[in-house]
Scaffold this motif. Structure first.
Motif, PDB file in Angstrom:
ATOM      1  N   ARG A 126     -16.149  15.611 178.560  1.00  0.00           N
ATOM      2  CA  ARG A 126     -17.203  15.867 178.114  1.00  0.00           C
ATOM      3  C   ARG A 126     -17.062  15.730 176.405  1.00  0.00           C
ATOM      4  NH1 ARG A 126     -18.411  21.371 180.803  1.00  0.00           N
ATOM      5  NH2 ARG A 126     -16.411  21.530 179.400  1.00  0.00           N
ATOM      6  N   SER A 127     -18.216  14.933 175.739  1.00  0.00           N
ATOM      7  CA  SER A 127     -18.004  14.746 174.306  1.00  0.00           C
ATOM      8  C   SER A 127     -18.431  16.264 173.559  1.00  0.00           C
ATOM      9  CB  SER A 127     -19.201  13.963 173.854  1.00  0.00           C
ATOM     10  OG  SER A 127     -20.268  14.311 174.176  1.00  0.00           O
ATOM     11  N   ARG A 128     -18.877  17.211 174.114  1.00  0.00           N
ATOM     12  CA  ARG A 128     -18.963  18.205 173.480  1.00  0.00           C
ATOM     13  C   ARG A 128     -17.878  19.085 173.396  1.00  0.00           C
ATOM     14  NH1 ARG A 128     -22.591  20.101 178.185  1.00  0.00           N
ATOM     15  NH2 ARG A 128     -21.232  21.190 179.553  1.00  0.00           N
ATOM     16  N   ASP A 129     -16.754  18.736 174.060  1.00  0.00           N
ATOM     17  CA  ASP A 129     -15.476  19.392 173.994  1.00  0.00           C
ATOM     18  C   ASP A 129     -14.578  19.096 172.581  1.00  0.00           C
ATOM     19  OD1 ASP A 129     -15.924  20.877 176.295  1.00  0.00           O
ATOM     20  OD2 ASP A 129     -14.799  19.560 177.630  1.00  0.00           O
ATOM     21  N   TYR A 130     -15.211  18.236 171.987  1.00  0.00           N
ATOM     22  CA  TYR A 130     -14.362  17.738 170.827  1.00  0.00           C
ATOM     23  C   TYR A 130     -15.261  17.940 169.512  1.00  0.00           C
ATOM     24  CZ  TYR A 130     -11.278  15.729 174.273  1.00  0.00           C
ATOM     25  OH  TYR A 130     -10.585  15.344 175.253  1.00  0.00           O
ATOM     26  N   ASN A 177     -15.188  26.619 169.473  1.00  0.00           N
ATOM     27  CA  ASN A 177     -14.643  27.007 168.370  1.00  0.00           C
ATOM     28  C   ASN A 177     -14.700  26.532 167.067  1.00  0.00           C
ATOM     29  OD1 ASN A 177     -13.543  28.931 170.041  1.00  0.00           O
ATOM     30  ND2 ASN A 177     -11.569  27.740 170.592  1.00  0.00           N
ATOM     31  N   ALA A 178     -15.498  25.668 166.901  1.00  0.00           N
ATOM     32  CA  ALA A 178     -15.805  24.862 165.627  1.00  0.00           C
ATOM     33  C   ALA A 178     -17.231  25.304 164.798  1.00  0.00           C
ATOM     34  CB  ALA A 178     -15.976  23.319 165.711  1.00  0.00           C
ATOM     35  N   LYS A 179     -17.339  26.598 164.944  1.00  0.00           N
ATOM     36  CA  LYS A 179     -18.543  27.241 164.283  1.00  0.00           C
ATOM     37  C   LYS A 179     -18.812  27.182 162.813  1.00  0.00           C
ATOM     38  CE  LYS A 179     -19.229  30.540 167.712  1.00  0.00           C
ATOM     39  NZ  LYS A 179     -19.614  29.667 168.607  1.00  0.00           N
ATOM     40  N   LYS A 180     -17.398  27.077 161.902  1.00  0.00           N
ATOM     41  CA  LYS A 180     -17.392  26.961 160.616  1.00  0.00           C
ATOM     42  C   LYS A 180     -17.614  25.115 160.264  1.00  0.00           C
ATOM     43  CE  LYS A 180     -14.186  30.521 159.212  1.00  0.00           C
ATOM     44  NZ  LYS A 180     -13.142  30.828 158.562  1.00  0.00           N
ATOM     45  N   GLN A 181     -16.880  24.356 160.999  1.00  0.00           N
ATOM     46  CA  GLN A 181     -17.304  23.022 160.905  1.00  0.00           C
ATOM     47  C   GLN A 181     -18.756  22.644 161.188  1.00  0.00           C
ATOM     48  OE1 GLN A 181     -14.859  20.585 163.290  1.00  0.00           O
ATOM     49  NE2 GLN A 181     -14.919  18.877 162.027  1.00  0.00           N
ATOM     50  N   LEU A 182     -19.510  23.450 162.178  1.00  0.00           N
ATOM     51  CA  LEU A 182     -20.851  22.887 162.604  1.00  0.00           C
ATOM     52  C   LEU A 182     -21.757  23.451 161.432  1.00  0.00           C
ATOM     53  CD1 LEU A 182     -22.853  22.076 164.630  1.00  0.00           C
ATOM     54  CD2 LEU A 182     -23.017  24.259 165.343  1.00  0.00           C
ATOM     55  N   SER A 183     -21.287  24.620 160.888  1.00  0.00           N
ATOM     56  CA  SER A 183     -22.139  25.038 159.609  1.00  0.00           C
ATOM     57  C   SER A 183     -21.985  24.107 158.543  1.00  0.00           C
ATOM     58  CB  SER A 183     -21.868  26.487 159.397  1.00  0.00           C
ATOM     59  OG  SER A 183     -20.515  26.481 158.851  1.00  0.00           O
ATOM     60  N   LEU A 184     -20.822  23.649 158.230  1.00  0.00           N
ATOM     61  CA  LEU A 184     -20.501  22.576 157.289  1.00  0.00           C
ATOM     62  C   LEU A 184     -21.567  21.441 157.419  1.00  0.00           C
ATOM     63  CD1 LEU A 184     -19.217  22.057 154.615  1.00  0.00           C
ATOM     64  CD2 LEU A 184     -17.423  20.826 156.139  1.00  0.00           C
ATOM     65  N   VAL A 185     -21.556  20.928 158.718  1.00  0.00           N
ATOM     66  CA  VAL A 185     -22.219  19.851 158.928  1.00  0.00           C
ATOM     67  C   VAL A 185     -23.786  20.007 158.862  1.00  0.00           C
ATOM     68  CG1 VAL A 185     -23.011  18.232 160.818  1.00  0.00           C
ATOM     69  CG2 VAL A 185     -20.587  18.736 160.505  1.00  0.00           C
TER      70      VAL A 185
END
Length: 68
Positions: free
Chosen positions: A11-15, A21-29
């Motif tokens: 699944r693409s949502r696993d990367y 676990n990528a909450k900081k990266q998502l908030s940066l985006v």
């Protein structure tokens, strides 16, 4: 079987920033794209009281019974 992925396909949502676990990266985006997401409001659950003493009861677990 429509929702089962073929073998060796992930699944693409696993990367990337969609990983759980990528909450900081998502908030940066979201900051870079200037997208503001509304905060989730907590669900207010009704309070249950004891029939005998009238005190409020604590929620230990929520479960569902299987019909037989």
């Amino acid at each position: 079987m429509k929702h089962v992925l073929p073998r060796r396909l992930r699944r693409s949502r696993d990367y990337g920033f969609l990983h759980s676990n990528a909450k900081k990266q998502l908030s940066l985006v979201q900051l870079v794209l200037n997208v503001m997401v509304k905060a989730v409001e907590p669900v207010i659950r009704p309070k249950f009281t004891c029939r005998r003493c009238g005190e409020s009861m604590k929620h230990i677990a929520f479960g569902f019974l299987k019909p037989t």
